[in-house]
Design a protein around this motif. Sequence first.
Motif, short mmCIF file in Angstrom:
data_model
loop_
_atom_site.label_atom_id
_atom_site.label_comp_id
_atom_site.label_asym_id
_atom_site.label_seq_id
_atom_site.Cartn_x
_atom_site.Cartn_y
_atom_site.Cartn_z
N ILE A 287 0.94 -1.42 0.04
CA ILE A 287 0.00 -0.03 -0.02
C ILE A 287 0.85 1.33 -0.13
N LYS A 288 1.97 1.10 0.68
CA LYS A 288 2.80 2.29 0.86
C LYS A 288 3.49 2.53 -0.42
N ALA A 289 4.00 1.48 -1.08
CA ALA A 289 4.55 1.79 -2.49
C ALA A 289 3.47 2.37 -3.56
N VAL A 290 2.18 1.93 -3.45
CA VAL A 290 1.45 2.77 -4.45
C VAL A 290 1.08 4.17 -4.08
N ALA A 291 1.06 4.26 -2.67
CA ALA A 291 0.94 5.68 -2.04
C ALA A 291 2.02 6.62 -2.23
N ARG A 292 3.35 6.17 -2.80
CA ARG A 292 4.28 6.97 -2.70
C ARG A 292 4.09 7.94 -3.84
N GLY A 293 4.33 9.28 -3.35
CA GLY A 293 4.41 10.48 -4.66
C GLY A 293 2.92 10.58 -4.88
N LEU A 294 1.80 10.07 -4.14
CA LEU A 294 0.49 10.62 -4.47
C LEU A 294 0.04 11.93 -4.12
N ASP A 295 -1.04 12.44 -4.71
CA ASP A 295 -1.38 13.70 -4.23
C ASP A 295 -2.66 13.35 -3.41
N PRO A 296 -2.53 13.99 -2.13
CA PRO A 296 -3.62 13.81 -1.13
C PRO A 296 -4.90 14.32 -1.48
N ALA A 297 -4.79 15.67 -2.36
CA ALA A 297 -6.19 16.09 -2.68
C ALA A 297 -6.44 15.16 -3.78
N ALA A 298 -5.99 14.54 -4.73
CA ALA A 298 -6.45 13.82 -5.69
C ALA A 298 -7.20 12.56 -5.11
N LEU A 299 -6.38 11.88 -4.04
CA LEU A 299 -7.07 10.97 -3.19
C LEU A 299 -8.19 11.29 -2.83
N ALA A 300 -8.27 12.57 -2.12
CA ALA A 300 -9.59 12.79 -1.71
C ALA A 300 -10.78 12.73 -2.81
N ARG A 301 -10.45 13.40 -3.78
CA ARG A 301 -11.38 13.51 -4.84
C ARG A 301 -11.79 12.10 -5.08
N THR A 302 -11.21 11.03 -5.41
CA THR A 302 -11.59 9.64 -5.49
C THR A 302 -12.15 9.05 -4.54
N ALA A 303 -12.12 9.45 -3.25
CA ALA A 303 -12.62 8.99 -2.03
C ALA A 303 -14.09 9.53 -2.10
N ASP A 304 -14.41 10.95 -2.56
CA ASP A 304 -15.70 11.50 -2.79
C ASP A 304 -16.24 10.65 -3.74
N TRP A 305 -15.50 10.53 -4.64
CA TRP A 305 -16.34 9.69 -6.06
C TRP A 305 -16.80 8.25 -5.34
N LEU A 306 -16.05 7.81 -4.68
CA LEU A 306 -16.38 6.30 -4.00
C LEU A 306 -17.62 6.41 -3.26
N ARG A 307 -17.66 7.60 -2.48
CA ARG A 307 -18.78 7.82 -1.59
C ARG A 307 -19.98 7.74 -2.37
N ASP A 308 -19.90 8.72 -3.57
CA ASP A 308 -21.23 8.86 -4.19
C ASP A 308 -21.58 7.34 -4.73
N GLN A 309 -20.50 6.67 -5.22
CA GLN A 309 -20.82 5.36 -5.82
C GLN A 309 -21.66 4.48 -4.74
N ARG A 310 -21.12 4.52 -3.52
CA ARG A 310 -21.63 3.91 -2.17
C ARG A 310 -23.31 4.03 -2.41
N ARG A 311 -23.63 5.44 -2.44
CA ARG A 311 -25.10 5.50 -2.56
C ARG A 311 -25.91 4.75 -3.68
#
Length: 345
Positions: A287-311
Amino acid sequence: MTDFLPWQQAPARHWLATRERFAHAWLIHSRPGCGQMEFALAGAASLLCESPRDGLACGECQACRWVKAGNHPDLRRIRPDDQAVREGALDVAEDAKKQPSREIRIEQIRSLLPWFNTATHRGGWRVALLYPAEALNTIAANALLKILEEPPEHTVFLLSAQAPDRLLPTLVSRCRRLTLAVPPVAESLAWLETQGVKDAAARLAAAGDAPLLALEQAQQGLPVMPAWLDLFLDQASQGGDGAVLADALQAGEPADWVDDFQRLWLDLSLCTHGLPPRYHPAQAARIKAVARGLDPAALARTADWLRDQRRLAHHPLNPKLLADHAARTLLQSVRPVRAAPKGRP
Ligand SMILES: [Zn+2]
């Protein structure tokens, strides 16, 4: 099962100590997999028991035997047919052409009305157990609301729910709320071990500390790390285009994989902040290897997208399209941000 789970006994005693001035309707809720339905059933058994021990059902009297056998005249379970089938209380073959209903229907609420007018066994409580309360459709919820507005005598309604925000607000306002905490990890682990669960710590972490969910996943023989997350981590590190992942997602239930990816996303986000993953600590290195160099803001946007899909996940319009789109969106959002080309205006 009519006993409280080990971590529920103390809160149950506290709750039942007020039984003399009990509210007539309770909304019992906790995170999924923490045993709110078991709590409600054990609560019903304790209210009906003729010689409670330290406030809880004795397990031996006539009333307790009836509850265990599922035929106590003063206890009604109101749940969707598909839940009754899972409990073995309803035969699927009765009407094999139709899928068992996932809703609590108005006929089920209406069928309670004559019951309210019958005398209770030795003048005790009458308990209506509704679970999951989210399964009440709007018409049924309104019918129940009407009953609660003029509650029948000697009757306690126990509603169990995982997501009270999905219930009719007027119905919620008619109930006293009883919120059950997520059980302490040590107690959950001890219990999982008595249930014969191997890898209890990893299972419990993967289930977000919800012991019943961990047990269910172990009993189903599911891997601790869901297969699509495993595949996703592989594909992410290999720069996969999403086709393989889309096939895997399409073979599953959107509600399941969206949930799993929401958890992985939290783990990725923790890793971008230099913290250990919460749900899949055993996979920290990947998980750390994939997370390396990622932009937390971009991750947060996808987390929002996932939350919408959950509904929407329970009723996807086009599961294949959703799987394709999800696979691409998820993989793209973990591509490390490339430095912008220099020397251009
Ligand atoms: Zn008893």
